[in-house]
Scaffold this active site. Structure first.
Site, short mmCIF file in Angstrom:
data_model
loop_
_atom_site.label_atom_id
_atom_site.label_comp_id
_atom_site.label_asym_id
_atom_site.label_seq_id
_atom_site.Cartn_x
_atom_site.Cartn_y
_atom_site.Cartn_z
N ASP A 146 0.88 -1.38 0.19
CA ASP A 146 0.08 -0.01 -0.05
C ASP A 146 0.88 1.35 -0.14
O ASP A 146 1.51 1.76 1.04
CB ASP A 146 -0.67 -0.11 1.40
CG ASP A 146 -2.01 -1.03 1.27
OD1 ASP A 146 -1.68 -2.30 0.51
OD2 ASP A 146 -3.00 -0.90 1.81
N LYS A 209 -7.08 3.34 -3.37
CA LYS A 209 -7.27 3.37 -1.97
C LYS A 209 -7.54 4.70 -1.47
O LYS A 209 -6.96 5.55 -1.92
CB LYS A 209 -6.40 2.65 -1.05
CG LYS A 209 -6.63 2.69 0.43
CD LYS A 209 -5.31 1.84 1.12
CE LYS A 209 -5.43 2.11 2.71
NZ LYS A 209 -4.27 1.41 3.15
N LYS A 245 -10.12 0.17 -2.33
CA LYS A 245 -10.07 -0.13 -1.01
C LYS A 245 -10.53 1.17 -0.22
O LYS A 245 -9.53 2.18 -0.22
CB LYS A 245 -8.75 -0.49 -0.74
CG LYS A 245 -8.61 -0.65 0.81
CD LYS A 245 -7.01 -1.43 0.96
CE LYS A 245 -6.82 -1.26 2.58
NZ LYS A 245 -5.39 -1.87 2.83
#
Length: 309
Positions: A146, A209, A245
């Site tokens: 991430d 995300k 996400k």
């Protein structure tokens, strides 16, 4: 794909229409009883069970991994008729420092470890340091990374810089999946969010995300709608499916149901599975488990009966 600046610069977001769409969501869909339990069990499989605190320890990470492998108590699963099913969270998300600890604790469970990287959460470390951090996490066994983008590139409209940064991150990840954290609470406008989403997808992000969870404003349904429509436009133009996400502030079963409903309405059934949908959370799992116990027994229990780590 190559950076298509004309596509990026032509991006528009209808704010009032988006607000109306989000405001109508609670009245458009609802699920009860067995259907609600099924949706919540599906949500469990999409959770990136996360600990990103300054006081994290190896023992806390090990407890988190144990919960990821058995996220819903066995007696609750038995009461729901799911005793024979293997249900785990989608991943465990930790700092690089704890990647090896998490991999050892998860053993042969098949649950991937996700590492936050690139100077998380601010993303202001030197670029070469960010790349080395990614490479170190991959070398330790992280299967998902991430990353955080440099918000300055978005706020100044330097889309070429954002594209090349993301391309470097994608290359450093190798075979690991890369989730691009936009830190949407810092990007000021929905148009900026839509443009940043497009550029990161063009540069090779497997997921986009919302947040690090450390911003003043994290995941919201309005931001989610904007990013989902960017994903849909990207698939329509390229044929590639990109995951989504949300992270930060999603702490109740009611919250996650609204995100699931929006995902299904905007992108379709495929985006309810963990290969295309994850939610970054810690306290969310406790509330889901509590709601499932209520469905099975008719009574609510205390949160301390559903520890996370």
């Amino acid at each position: 794909m190559d950076l298509d600046l004309s596509w990026v610069l032509d991006t528009r977001v209808n704010l009032s229409a988006s607000e109306r769409r989000v405001a109508s969501l609670p009245g458009r869909r609802t699920v009860k009883k067995d259907a609600q339990a099924a949706w919540l069990l599906k949500a469990v499989t999409c959770i990136d069970l996360t600990t990103l605190s300054g006081d994290d320890t190896p023992e806390r990470v090990k407890r988190l991994c144990a919960k990821a492998m058995s996220p819903v108590r066995h007696d609750i699963l038995e009461a729901l008729g799911m005793g024979g099913r293997s249900i785990t969270t989608g991943a465990v998300c930790v700092y690089h420092r704890f990647v090896a600890t998490a991999i050892e604790a998860l053993g042969s469970s098949g649950i991937p470890v996700a590492a936050v990287s690139t100077g998380f959460p601010a993303g202001l470390a030197p670029h070469d340091v960010k790349l080395r951090e990614i490479e170190a996490s991959v070398a330790d066994g992280a299967r998902e990374i991430d990353i955080v983008i440099t918000r300055e590139h978005v706020l100044t409209g330097n889309w070429k810089a954002l594209y090349h940064e993301m391309r470097d991150y994608r290359a450093a990840c190798g075979d690991a999946h890369v989730k691009a954290i936009l830190a949407t609470g810092d990007l000021k406008t929905l148009r900026n969010i839509a443009k940043a989403s497009q550029v990161c997808m063009m540069a090779g992000a497997d997921f986009i995300k919302t947040s690090t969870g450390k911003e003043g404003v994290n995941a919201t349904l309005l931001v989610t709608l904007t990013m989902l429509r960017a994903i849909r436009a990207y698939e329509e133009r390229t044929g590639f499916k990109i995951g989504y996400k949300p992270a930060g502030g999603i702490s109740t079963a009611k919250d996650i149901l609204n995100y699931q409903f929006l995902m299904k309405d905007e992108l379709g059934r495929e985006w309810l599975e963990p290969d295309l949908f994850r939610v970054g959370a810690s306290s969310l799992l406790a509330d889901i488990e509590r709601q499932l116990e209520h469905h099975a027994t008719g009574a609510y229990s205390a949160f301390n009966r559903h520890p996370i780590g």
